[in-house]
Design an enzyme around this catalytic site. Structure first.
Site, PDB file in Angstrom:
ATOM      1  N   SER A   1      39.876  38.852  41.995  1.00  0.00           N
ATOM      2  CA  SER A   1      39.433  38.655  40.609  1.00  0.00           C
ATOM      3  C   SER A   1      40.619  38.697  39.670  1.00  0.00           C
ATOM      4  O   SER A   1      41.635  39.359  39.943  1.00  0.00           O
ATOM      5  CB  SER A   1      38.434  39.759  40.225  1.00  0.00           C
ATOM      6  OG  SER A   1      38.183  39.742  38.830  1.00  0.00           O
TER       7      SER A   1
ATOM      8  N   TYR B   1      36.198  48.471  39.160  1.00  0.00           N
ATOM      9  CA  TYR B   1      36.331  47.103  39.664  1.00  0.00           C
ATOM     10  C   TYR B   1      37.773  46.622  39.550  1.00  0.00           C
ATOM     11  O   TYR B   1      38.360  46.109  40.513  1.00  0.00           O
ATOM     12  CB  TYR B   1      35.394  46.182  38.891  1.00  0.00           C
ATOM     13  CG  TYR B   1      35.356  44.762  39.405  1.00  0.00           C
ATOM     14  CD1 TYR B   1      34.685  44.452  40.582  1.00  0.00           C
ATOM     15  CD2 TYR B   1      35.965  43.723  38.705  1.00  0.00           C
ATOM     16  CE1 TYR B   1      34.627  43.146  41.060  1.00  0.00           C
ATOM     17  CE2 TYR B   1      35.915  42.418  39.165  1.00  0.00           C
ATOM     18  CZ  TYR B   1      35.248  42.139  40.345  1.00  0.00           C
ATOM     19  OH  TYR B   1      35.203  40.844  40.810  1.00  0.00           O
TER      20      TYR B   1
END
Length: 272
Positions: A146, A159
């Site tokens: 990501s 995250y």
């Protein structure tokens, strides 16, 4: 159109019951790859397996939590027993912080669960799959990463931290894998519409999303070896000009670019 270019290969895809993982599995199956589907929910894995079988691909669905080493070992053994050695590992299973809150307000157990899924999960899979790849002198690993790995974000600390750590893990093993002709790549699909992103408040008003089929096409090309020259590097599928990256692959390696590095602050920086 499918070409059968991956016939004879075996893929293992985590988080294959829904979202990007499901679509990648189906896309690989359409190209003839035998697919091992791993996830936590039997029903969704079975649905994916049926879609893969419709393309004539062999497959197996194995229920396992990627955070549990023992369960992962058994899942990999089942895939290898039924389909053969894994040629292509797709670490897709992932979680995101359940709420946009600063670290000191986060639920500690939930925070670590996100980190475990996104970091320990890929580690567990690689720990089980890489020995056979290294022994055979071939194989490819695709870690779904990501853009959060590259920038701080106070709303999604678990995250972002886990994805940054995953990118660093890939960097740390890249040289040793290259000696055995095994490729590892971290690729961000960008912001695509999935069950996970739908629950993120930051995307509540988003109307334009990245393309899941585009990410599937990239995954197929990774399995074909198209991106081998970018081994150990980060690719942002939603933003990068892939043709340009490929054309500059040698320069990227020489500059040690597309990796996580400390940025020196001036000529006197001892880390420069």
């Amino acid at each position: 159109m499918p070409t059968g270019s991956l016939t004879g290969q075996v893929g293992l895809i985590t988080g294959a019951g829904r979202g990007i993982g499901r679509e990648i599995a189906i896309g690989l199956a359409a190209e003839g790859m035998a697919v091992g589907l791993v996830g936590r929910t039997h029903e969704t894995l079975t649905d994916t397996l049926k879609e893969c079988a419709d393309h004539g691909a062999r497959g197996i669905a194995v229920t396992a939590d990627v955070c549990r080493p023992g369960a992962v070992r058994e899942a990999v053994r089942a895939v290898e027993r039924d389909l053969g050695p894994v040629d292509f590992l797709v670490n897709n299973a992932g979680q995101v912080d359940p709420a946009e809150v600063p670290l000191w307000e986060a639920d500690a157990n939930q925070w670590w669960q996100v980190v475990e899924t996104n970091l320990r999960g890929p580690f567990n899979l690689m720990r089980c799959v890489l020995p056979t790849m290294v022994e055979r002198g071939s194989g490819r690993v695709l870690n779904l990463n990501s853009g959060f790995a590259l920038r701080p974000d106070g709303r999604y600390t678990a995250y972002a931290t886990s994805k940054g750590a995953l990118l660093q893990l890939s960097d740390n093993i890249a040289d040793s894998l290259a000696a055995h002709q095994v490729v590892v790549l971290d690729i961000s699909p960008g912001a695509v519409a999935t069950d996970m992103t739908a629950g993120m408040p930051m995307f509540a008003d988003k109307t334009e999303w990245g393309s899941i089929p585009y990410m599937v096409a990239i995954a197929v090309d990774v399995a074909r070896g198209r991106f081998d020259s970018l081994h150990g590097r980060f690719i942002h599928a939603g933003r990068d000009n892939l043709e340009e990256l490929l054309s500059q692959a040698e320069a990227i390696r020489e500059a040690d670019a597309r990796t996580l590095r400390l940025r020196p602050y001036g000529p006197g920086d001892p880390m420069a």
